[in-house]
Design a protein around this motif. Structure first.
Motif, PDB file in Angstrom:
ATOM      1  N   ILE B  48       0.850  -1.323  -0.014  1.00 59.46           N
ATOM      2  CA  ILE B  48      -0.088   0.117   0.026  1.00 59.46           C
ATOM      3  C   ILE B  48       0.894   1.121  -0.025  1.00 59.46           C
ATOM      4  O   ILE B  48       0.575   1.965  -0.925  1.00 59.46           O
ATOM      5  N   GLU B 212       0.718   6.607   1.415  1.00 62.22           N
ATOM      6  CA  GLU B 212      -0.182   5.512   0.957  1.00 62.22           C
ATOM      7  C   GLU B 212      -0.712   6.124  -0.532  1.00 62.22           C
ATOM      8  O   GLU B 212      -0.292   7.149  -0.974  1.00 62.22           O
ATOM      9  N   ARG B 213      -0.901   5.177  -1.319  1.00 58.45           N
ATOM     10  CA  ARG B 213      -1.197   5.169  -2.607  1.00 58.45           C
ATOM     11  C   ARG B 213      -2.602   6.262  -2.871  1.00 58.45           C
ATOM     12  O   ARG B 213      -3.512   5.899  -2.161  1.00 58.45           O
ATOM     13  N   ALA B 215      -6.087   7.078  -5.428  1.00 62.34           N
ATOM     14  CA  ALA B 215      -6.813   6.574  -6.569  1.00 62.34           C
ATOM     15  C   ALA B 215      -5.852   6.116  -7.915  1.00 62.34           C
ATOM     16  O   ALA B 215      -6.154   5.328  -8.468  1.00 62.34           O
ATOM     17  N   SER B 216      -5.062   7.149  -8.366  1.00 68.99           N
ATOM     18  CA  SER B 216      -4.485   7.110  -9.405  1.00 68.99           C
ATOM     19  C   SER B 216      -2.877   6.413  -8.988  1.00 68.99           C
ATOM     20  O   SER B 216      -2.027   6.581  -9.975  1.00 68.99           O
ATOM     21  N   ASN B 217      -2.798   5.755  -7.929  1.00 65.74           N
ATOM     22  CA  ASN B 217      -1.708   5.169  -7.706  1.00 65.74           C
ATOM     23  C   ASN B 217      -0.399   5.940  -7.299  1.00 65.74           C
ATOM     24  O   ASN B 217       0.694   5.349  -7.504  1.00 65.74           O
TER      25      ASN B 217
END
Lengths: 469, 612
Positions: B48, B212-213, B215-217
């Protein structure tokens, strides 16, 4: 569960009896009716000795009587709860992918849920209709239905009509219709037809040429076609459900063992090497977490993040690094485990357990063999599929792509599952009172050591009018 | 109605089996979610969380005054896009991409070709692409406004540190001291020169974040935790004097133009400390546009002063002098006999003077001044009974003065050069003779300047360096010990002083009134390895010398590579800017910019005879 369980006829349909009898029954010691709607408590004489009771009083109905009443409310609630939860979690697990894939905008988040809502509406209508219709009509359409399903399964092998999803060609695209999975329809059609077939055969299903051979001839083509889709999971569920129904209908256990052996042998021959690797990897998914164990490990990581209470609905997006393949579909249980935690996931298992319990109860109380086999078959199918799906996520079973009934995204699965639940509910509307000739074993074979009744052999006894004996 | 033929017992067995399945699934679920919870969470966190390094501000590079910034870092915006969010074949998606591309092209002021490239990148469907770097402030503001008004989607501005070299160099399209400083690439890594050699000091250590990532990583910085604080890069103060550097760059550019040379290099250093005061080569480059240079001519990044070797020619005669006087073969004022041709190795080889003639009997120092090859070869061969023995003494002197080894300058990319070692190869007489006047050896201009520094500072070989202080802390470069006796060093200085005094046409173009000046020219033929012949009419011109008020204060080494002279007659060639003239210009610049006023009253220039 004894025959006394069934002593809960709806008061409305019971003939009014005299106050004297009613009082006697109410005051009688012994087992009180259990389960379901409790009968009104009898009033002690001391309070209103002079009142003549005019309302209906439950009495033990004559054995074999068929009571008509409303559908099983517990099954209704369980199915509606699972469907509603499914819609929530499908949205939660697909919204962000839709948003990113669809060029942004709030509307794009409904890319998966939108169709699913329509399917759910169609499915609920189907369930309602099936509940209202007498299930015995299904015997009429069982043969055409199973032939249609077989035809669709053959059609899906034709490349022109295939829509491949994730390396498997189990979707059938006919002009003018949305893509459907014929495997899902085949499950329902086969269950209905097997119930019809076994009920008509009666005790003959225990025989070799009268039972096993026809059973294999009916079931094997379906399992084979679904297996070739390729959809091993659905083929397994199909075969297992059919075998369970065969077992319930009175098959010879030795034949069943032979069937199981044959199925294992056939699978060993037909399975491709990558499928075998995938099958093996569930034993220790962490041995190769980047390759064969990838799906299983991602699912377990999601479960682990959920813990006891879960991260909360929609909070999975915060754990973006966990890539759940088919999160809104095959691995939706992992999403439930992550967002609702152990408690939520166990509640889902519990709802399916409740479905199993009530479903078998309906089967036991069904007024005829067809109804009983149909109810048990539907229950076994839905619950087996659910527990296999869950078993895959928790790595009790190898990875196979099957849906969690009522919960996973996918129109074919949802509509067929809800329709099947409707049939189950339709059967639950009728209850046969246990304990009469109606429920005597039809088997008068020599094995029981009793007197041999000439001429009857294994044919069932003719029904007798209750109370005439 | 028929009785039931299905088995009630078996239905109950089915129920039990189904419930057992459910219980097993629940138990297994509990095992993972409760028993293995911590282990799984730790494992999940690895997936993550994304580790992000935020580079620290890179240190500024100042010149020796500590006030002139030669290189500094500023923050600019980089325009990135997420084309995957815009992918799709639907008409709406295509139109949206077109609108975004058109808007960006107008903001960035792109021509048709560049706009097409931009459109291709937006259509690529990739997860992340960089559209433009180093946006100007008004461009950044325009993009921000467009994003805020939803005219632009799926694009983002990301801050990015850009290295800026603010001073223009002495030649067009160059930045000051470009080859000394090097540049910093897109990844923040220094390349060449000071930036390359002092990368760790300048860059500091990056701040490391765990986030943390989103939504678009990408890393979601709102969730970031700092796991390593990092430290900012240190500032460097160089020994380079910016104004002298600029003057030197102008002089060498002028010489490059006038002489039609391939390149012109110069280095000015303090002989006592080894500090490099100025160091430049033309062609240089614009470090702010290093990417264009990299695609057009990446060879320009290499600093020829430290990384290009050549045959130095007659400037090496001072090194030979150090060997022969140090060995007692001759003294500075010994009489020697010149001759036109010296036959060696039993007549198979010969040595001639550049003018093919002979000066007859003259002193050794005059022989050096008149650059007599024959005299140098004869005296060098007297270093030992055999050519091999002489070679060993000569080679020892070279090694002591630092030839064939790195000088240790604190710049990236220095090369050691190449000298033949008699321990590994056998020398013939011609090899000794060639070595005595600087043929058959490969040295860098910096090695020459360093060796001459040892000669003029009393015999200590300094370690040349360009970094004076890191932050406020002085860098101690040290030296490499005594390599010449004081008396020998004093003799060599006298020989150098004699060169412009003895040779008339050096005198009026080398001497600086009021200053102590000396040095030695070198005109070396250039071996063309492809054609296997000496190149016709192009030479490497060198001059290495000193200038000072009463005694040598700075050493200046210049090299004009492949200058194209006019041949007046054999042995006498003429160029618009001779190496010693370039030396005098640079030496004059050095004296004025370093505020060294003439110590002696300026006398009337010595009588200038007609050019011979």
């Amino acid at each position: 569960m004894g025959p006394s369980d069934r002593a809960r006829p709806p008061a409305r349909r019971t003939a009014a009896v005299s106050p004297r009898i009613g009082a006697r029954v109410a005051a009688a010691p012994g087992p009180r009716p259990r389960g379901g709607a409790a009968p009104p408590a009898p009033r002690p004489f001391t309070r209103a000795p002079a009142v003549v009771r005019s309302e209906p009083v439950p009495v033990a109905p004559p054995a074999g009587a068929i009571h008509r009443h409303g559908p099983d409310s517990v099954i209704v609630l369980a199915v509606l709860a699972l469907t509603a939860l499914g819609l929530l979690v499908v949205y939660s697990s697909s919204a962000m992918d839709g948003y990113l894939g669809g060029g942004g905008g709030f509307g794009a988040t409904f890319a998966t849920l939108g169709p699913q809502l329509q399917w759910a509406a169609v499915g609920l209508v189907a369930m309602l209709a099936a509940t209202r219709v007498d299930y015995r009509w299904l015997r009429l359409v069982s043969l055409p239905l199973v032939l249609l399903a077989g035809a669709l399964l053959v059609l899906v092998q034709v490349p022109a009509f295939q829509v491949s999803v994730g390396g498997s060609a189990q979707w059938l695209k006919l002009p003018g219709l949305p893509a459907i999975q014929p495997g899902e329809l085949a499950k329902l059609a086969l269950v209905v037809y097997l119930a019809h077939w076994a009920a008509r055969r009666g005790t003959a299903v225990a025989g070799l040429t009268t039972g096993l051979l026809p059973f294999v001839v009916i079931v094997a083509p379906f399992v084979f076609l679904v297996f070739k889709s390729p959809d091993i999971g659905s083929a397994g569920i199909l075969g297992l459900t059919a075998a369970v129904m065969f077992f319930l209908a009175g098959a010879n256990p030795l034949y069943l063992v032979g069937l199981a052996g044959a199925a294992v042998g056939a699978a060993a021959i037909l399975l491709r090497s990558y499928q075998v690797e995938r099958l093996k990897s569930f034993l220790d998914p962490f041995a190769d977490p980047a390759n064969t164990g990838y799906h299983a490990v991602q699912g377990l990581l999601a479960l682990g993040l959920g813990g006891l209470f879960g991260s909360g609905l929609g909070e999975r997006a915060a754990a973006r690094g966990i890539v759940l393949p088919n999160a809104h579909n095959d691995y939706i249980f992992a999403v439930i485990g992550q967002e609702f935690g152990f408690l939520g996931a166990v509640a889902v298992i519990g709802l399916f357990g409740l479905l199993a319990y009530r479903g078998i109860r309906v089967a036991l109380a069904a007024p005829d063999t067809f109804g009983g086999l149909l109810a048990a078959g539907i229950t076994a199918w839905l619950c087996l599929q659910a527990f296999v799906n869950i078993g895959v996520v928790v790595t009790l079973l190898p990875v196979t792509g099957i849906t969690l009934p009522f919960v996973s995204a996918g129109g074919s699965s949802l509509i067929v599952s809800l329709g099947a639940a409707g049939i189950l509910l339709s059967i639950s509307r009728e209850t046969a009172v246990q304990g009469g000739w109606m429920h005597a074993s039809g088997d008068r074979g020599r094995r029981n050591g009793r007197a041999h009744l000439p001429g009857s052999r294994r044919r069932p006894l003719p029904a007798r009018t209750p109370g005439a004996a | 109605m028929l009785g039931r033929t299905d088995s009630r017992l078996r239905a109950r067995i089915l129920l039990v089996v189904l419930l057992a399945f459910g219980t097993a699934a629940a138990a297994r679920l509990g095992y993972w979610q409760l028993v293995r919870h911590d282990w799984l969470v730790a494992r999940a966190q690895e997936q993550i969380q994304v580790r992000t390094e935020v580079p620290s501000t890179r240190g500024t590079i100042y010149d020796r005054t500590g006030t002139v910034a030669l290189a500094t870092s500023v923050s600019r915006d980089r325009l990135v896009a997420f084309p995957a969010q815009l992918a799709g074949d639907a008409a709406a998606a295509v139109a949206k991409r077109g609108a975004i591309a058109a808007r960006l092209a107008s903001i960035l002021g792109l021509d048709a070709g560049a706009a097409g490239t931009l459109r291709e990148r937006i259509d690529s469907g990739r997860a992340y692409v960089v559209l433009a770097r180093g946006l100007a402030a008004d461009q950044s503001a325009a993009v921000r406004a467009a994003i805020a008004s939803r005219d632009l989607a799926a694009v983002r501005l990301e801050p990015e540190a850009i290295r800026v070299y603010p001073l223009e160099g002495g030649a067009p399209k160059t930045t000051l001291a470009s080859q000394v400083l090097g540049f910093v690439n897109r990844d923040g890594a220094g390349q060449y020169g000071v930036e390359g050699r002092w990368q760790d000091t300048l860059a500091g250590s990056p701040q490391v974040l765990l986030a943390e990532r989103d939504a678009s990583n990408q890393a979601n910085l709102a969730t970031a935790t700092i796991i390593e604080a990092g430290s900012p890069g240190a500032d460097l103060t160089l020994t380079i004097d910016a104004s002298l550097q600029l003057a030197v760059e102008r002089e060498i550019y002028a010489a490059w133009v006038a002489d039609r040379a391939k390149s012109v290099s110069a280095v000015v250093m303090d002989p006592s400390t080894g500090e490099i005061l100025a160091e430049a080569t033309y062609p240089a480059y614009d470090a702010n546009a290093y990417a264009a240079v990299a695609s057009a001519d990446p060879g320009r990044f290499v600093d020829p002063v430290i990384a290009s070797v050549y045959e130095p020619g007659s400037v090496f005669k001072l090194v030979t002098s150090a060997a022969v006087i140090g060995a007692g073969v001759v003294t500075r004022t010994s009489g020697v006999n010149d001759q036109a041709v010296l036959r060696l190795d039993g007549g198979t080889a010969k040595v001639t003077n550049a003018d093919r003639g002979s000066k007859g009997h003259l002193t050794f120092q005059d022989a050096v001044a008149w650059s007599r090859n024959v005299v140098m070869a004869k005296t060098a061969l007297r270093l030992g009974r055999t050519a091999q023995a002489a070679a060993e003494v000569l080679h020892e002197t070279w090694a002591k003065l630092g030839f064939g080894a790195l000088t240790g300058i604190d710049l990236a990319g220095e090369v050691p050069g190449l000298v033949r070692d008699p321990a590994t190869t056998t020398w013939r007489q011609i090899d000794v003779a060639n070595g005595s006047f600087g043929q058959g050896v490969a040295v860098t201009l910096l090695q020459l300047a360093t060796a001459y520094s040892a000669m003029v500072n009393g015999g200590i070989l300094p370690t040349p360096h360009v970094v004076e202080r890191v932050g406020q802390e002085a860098v101690v470069a040290g030296d490499r010990g005594r390599v010449l006796t004081t008396a020998l060093a004093a003799d060599l200085v006298k020989i150098m002083r004699n060169v412009p005094l003895a040779v008339p046409f050096y005198r009026d173009r080398t001497l600086i009134p009021g200053y102590d000046v000396g040095g030695k020219t070198g005109t070396a033929q250039i071996w063309d390895a492809k054609a296997k012949a000496w190149k016709a009419n192009v030479f490497n011109y060198s001059f290495v010398g000193f200038v000072g008020r009463r005694s040598p204060d700075v050493v200046v080494a210049v090299r004009i590579e492949e200058g194209r002279p006019t041949v007046l007659r054999v042995g006498q060639i003429e160029m618009p800017v001779e190496s010693f003239e370039l030396f005098r210009r640079i030496a004059t610049d050095a004296m004025t910019t370093l505020d060294l006023a003439p110590a002696a009253p300026v006398a009337s220039p010595p009588a200038s005879p007609a050019t011979p």
